[in-house]
Design an enzyme around this catalytic site. Structure first.
Site, mmCIF file in Angstrom:
data_model
loop_
_atom_site.group_PDB
_atom_site.id
_atom_site.type_symbol
_atom_site.label_atom_id
_atom_site.label_comp_id
_atom_site.label_asym_id
_atom_site.label_seq_id
_atom_site.Cartn_x
_atom_site.Cartn_y
_atom_site.Cartn_z
ATOM 1 N N SER A 224 -26.513 -4.996 -41.782
ATOM 2 C CA SER A 224 -27.662 -4.526 -40.992
ATOM 3 C C SER A 224 -28.319 -3.303 -41.621
ATOM 4 C CB SER A 224 -27.209 -4.137 -39.579
ATOM 5 O OG SER A 224 -26.508 -5.178 -38.977
ATOM 6 N N GLN B 170 -18.551 -4.033 -43.582
ATOM 7 C CA GLN B 170 -19.604 -5.039 -43.762
ATOM 8 C C GLN B 170 -20.978 -4.381 -43.757
ATOM 9 O OE1 GLN B 170 -21.187 -7.638 -40.514
ATOM 10 N NE2 GLN B 170 -19.632 -9.020 -41.272
ATOM 11 N N GLY B 171 -21.631 -4.352 -44.893
ATOM 12 C CA GLY B 171 -22.942 -3.691 -45.021
ATOM 13 C C GLY B 171 -24.075 -4.701 -44.997
ATOM 14 N N GLU C 146 -16.965 -14.712 -38.157
ATOM 15 C CA GLU C 146 -16.872 -13.514 -37.306
ATOM 16 C C GLU C 146 -17.115 -13.880 -35.843
ATOM 17 O OE1 GLU C 146 -19.791 -10.666 -38.497
ATOM 18 O OE2 GLU C 146 -19.025 -9.084 -37.203
#
Ligand SMILES: Cc1cc2nc3c(=O)[nH]c(=O)nc-3n(C[C@H](O)[C@H](O)[C@H](O)COP(=O)(O)OP(=O)(O)OC[C@H]3O[C@@H](n4cnc5c(N)ncnc54)[C@H](O)[C@@H]3O)c2cc1C
Length: 400
Positions: free
Chosen positions: A136, A133-134, A258
């Site tokens: 931040s 998951q990109g 999440e």
């Protein structure tokens, strides 16, 4: 994370829902399968994600991944309840949970096209493709809408430039769910323009030219985090998920899934430790100080609140409600329960934290204790969860 299975099968699970017959059958079938396909041994030098990936493939081969994903996309076409029950079983026998891909799968199901769901979901569920998951960035964690990574449209494709940070296990992933700014709205010409509105989401293959992945070592000894450098990386239009500018709602959907406790197995995993603490409080009454006995009582109360809350949330999901800002309650309750539990266990069973010979330098619970410290940060910090509840759930005005 501790990865030893303490019992071959689960005997007591907190989320039993007075199981309807088919669910009861599913649980029995799963226990029988688990007895024949126990958790594999982790190799001495095997990185945790590689080991967990083998476990993922094993679970998938038995048909235990993607229970609530439609069959057309490689899932089992069952309900949230079935998914929750299987995660509950895994947690109760201290096995690692179903791979945490549910939130990525839900993002694709809600925002991806039919063609994209068929292309990516079956391979995500089977573990043929691994995703990270990109979201931040160095200057955009809590303030995610302030991200600086750009995707500039050029002759039918995009060129992406920027940097991501804290990308978990990117070095072991083939694809990244990436957020980048496509077209920055100009507040001078459009005063209603918000920075959120120019964010888009992409599925980026990490072997593309221009991608550099650099791992960072965490306090527990794991190379979980990575920096991701994106230097004019080409992304095709067909790799954009949803329309341009819909990256923000996609991101909020992803983090809402999440943040919830439903399909993680965390609750039954905590339950095992709560029960051990309860027994210690009973058997070591004269030995443990009163303050510590009170803390054990608080652990028990936190845990029961979390169980009751998760049962309610599961019922809501079954009634067709998708995850939303209320998931911030789940995240806060999980964080409070987990952190208090490991802090208390550290005082009651110090030998299990400071033993010898573990790669993290401590006993079997040491890694879990360290990871519990991160619970108030990953998936959005506790302060941010409170802000979300104040603004988006309760509708309170902002300060100032
Ligand atoms: C174990 C772990 C795994 C992670 N995995 C990923 C991943 O795979 N992909 C990914 O994209 N990210 C990942 N992250 C990053 C995570 O999402 C961010 O760390 C988190 O959102 C906080 O951002 P930050 O670290 O930039 O802190 P900052 O946003 O700089 O916050 C610093 C402090 O200021 C507080 N603060 C900031 N703004 C406010 C406000 N408005 N009101 C009150 N307090 C505020 C915060 O609560 C925090 O205490 C991971 C983090 C951890 C710990």
């Amino acid at each position: 994370m501790t990865v030893t299975v303490t019992a071959a099968t689960a005997t007591d699970t907190p989320l039993d829902f007075g199981d309807p017959a088919d669910l009861d059958q599913l649980r029995r079938r799963f226990r029988a399968w688990l007895a024949e396909h126990p958790l594999p041994e982790r190799g001495a030098d095997e990185p945790l994600p590689v080991f967990l990936h083998r476990w993922h493939r094993q679970l998938h081969s038995g048909g235990w991944v993607g229970l609530d994903v439609p069959q057309a996309y490689g899932g089992q076409g069952l309900s949230t309840l079935h998914q929750v029950a299987i995660s509950d079983e895994l947690g109760a026998c201290q096995a690692p949970g179903i791979p945490r891909i549910g939130y990525l799968a839900h993002a694709l199901l809600e925002f991806g096209s039919e063609e994209q769901c068929r292309r990516w979901l079956p391979r995500m569920l089977s573990g043929e493709d691994t995703w990270c998951q990109g979201f931040s960035e160095p200057g955009a964690g809590s303030d995610l809408a302030g991200m600086a990574t750009t995707a500039t449209r050029q002759d039918g494709h995009y060129l992406v430039r920027g940097q991501k940070l804290w990308t978990s296990y990117a070095q072991f992933s083939g694809l990244c769910l990436l957020l980048a700014r496509t077209e920055r709205a100009d507040p001078a010409t459009d005063p209603s323009a918000r920075p959120h509105d120019s964010i888009s989401a992409f599925a980026l293959p990490l072997d593309r030219a221009g991608v550099t992945v650099r791992p960072l070592r965490a306090a527990n000894g794991d190379d979980e985090f990575c920096e991701l450098f994106l230097d004019d990386v080409r992304i095709e239009e067909s790799e954009r998920i949803g329309a341009e500018g819909t990256g923000w709602p996609l991101a909020m959907t992803t983090v809402s899934y999440e943040r919830n406790a439903l399909d993680t197995g965390h609750i039954s995993r905590y339950g095992v430790l709560v029960e051990r603490l309860r027994r210690s409080a009973r058997d070591r009454r004269g030995e443990l100080p009163d303050g510590l006995l009170s803390e054990i009582g608080r652990c028990y109360v936190d845990y029961q609140v979390l169980v009751a809350h998760t049962r309610r949330r599961t019922a809501e999901r079954l009634a067709g409600r998708t995850a939303g800002p209320e998931s911030s309650y789940d995240k806060l309750l999980m964080t409070r329960t987990e952190q208090r539990l490991y802090e208390t266990a550290l005082r009651v069973f110090p030998g299990e934290f400071f033993g010898e010979g573990e790669s993290s330098g401590g006993g079997p619970l040491f890694g879990d204790y360290l990871y519990s410290r991160a619970a108030s940060v990953y998936g959005g910090t506790s302060q941010i969860q409170r802000n979300i509840i104040a603004k988006r759930v309760l509708g309170l005005p902002s300060a100032g």
